[in-house]
Motif scaffolding. Sequence first.
Motif, short mmCIF file in Angstrom:
data_model
loop_
_atom_site.label_atom_id
_atom_site.label_comp_id
_atom_site.label_asym_id
_atom_site.label_seq_id
_atom_site.Cartn_x
_atom_site.Cartn_y
_atom_site.Cartn_z
N ARG A 30 0.80 -1.23 0.00
CA ARG A 30 0.00 0.00 0.00
C ARG A 30 0.84 1.28 0.00
O ARG A 30 0.41 2.30 -0.53
N ASN A 70 1.68 -1.56 -9.05
CA ASN A 70 0.69 -2.56 -8.63
C ASN A 70 -0.73 -2.02 -8.72
O ASN A 70 -1.63 -2.47 -8.02
N ASP A 71 -0.92 -1.06 -9.64
CA ASP A 71 -2.24 -0.47 -9.90
C ASP A 71 -2.79 -1.12 -11.16
O ASP A 71 -2.42 -0.75 -12.27
N THR A 87 -5.68 -0.99 -12.48
CA THR A 87 -6.64 -0.20 -13.24
C THR A 87 -5.94 0.94 -13.98
O THR A 87 -6.59 1.74 -14.63
N TYR A 88 -4.63 0.98 -13.90
CA TYR A 88 -3.87 2.09 -14.51
C TYR A 88 -4.10 2.15 -16.01
O TYR A 88 -4.08 1.14 -16.71
N LYS A 109 4.84 4.74 -9.18
CA LYS A 109 3.54 5.09 -8.58
C LYS A 109 2.47 4.05 -8.88
O LYS A 109 1.56 3.82 -8.07
N HIS A 110 2.56 3.40 -10.05
CA HIS A 110 1.45 2.54 -10.50
C HIS A 110 1.83 1.07 -10.71
O HIS A 110 1.08 0.33 -11.32
#
Length: 276
Positions: A177, A204-205, A207-208, A201-202
């Motif tokens: 997180r 493990n995002d 939905t990026y 920044k992304h």
Amino acid sequence: MDEQLFLTELNEAIRLDQITLPTLPEVALRVCDAMERETISAADIASMIATDAALSARLLQVANSPLYRGRTAIDSVQLAVARLGVRLVRSLVVSLATQGMFQARSQGLNSRLRQLWENSVQVAAISRVLAKPLKHLETDQAMLAGLIHNIGALPILVQAERIGLEDEQALETLLDRLSPSTGERILSRWGFPPSLVAAAKHFNDFTYDGGPLADYADVVVVARLESLLGTGHPDAARDWEMIRSFEKVGLATDIEIVELEGAQEEINDVNEMFLG
């Protein structure tokens, strides 16, 4: 452990200099700053790198590695810059300088950082392979994005050891997180371009979506998931069909990167370069 409390304590430890955010070595910063000046020459860049004997030796070693070597060996930093080009040398200098950050005096922390570095190298190697057919991206910038994608984990691991956090599940949750925002903070302080900051920044995002074309963050998202195959990590069990980065990178969700022609050899070469 409460996430917000940990973050508050982490920020306070940084403010009080009890732990410090990772910083690039002076020579790497000078090379990056110099690249912003249009008048800088290859000879100037070579002179800067030559002031750091260890970095110079590593650059020559990499320049003569299977990934970059030509018909004749490179035996000077100036020749390395001339043959490889200033932009590539900058990526390599930063990549090589990053390695030294994944070390600690404590045996326990050093072991964790070593594992983190090995994971980052694997993501970097796969990122390089994925970026090859994407002509609007640079393979070595993709490799650098992979190397630094989880840089935010470093101060989190240092703080966890400092406060004696031994709950592995809690630590993994905190890393998942907090690493992206911490990594964004570090790379922004380094003056990295937004395209590389986004990769941290992304990473493990799932939905990026940064736009119609794949960017370095997309490449890292896919590379990281590919690196997790067979590890039992929960992200490896996600429905990859729902992750648009795969479509943008051009990799089918049912294909392992090592199945692509020449991919395993190149991945091995990157691993050898940084771990050999």
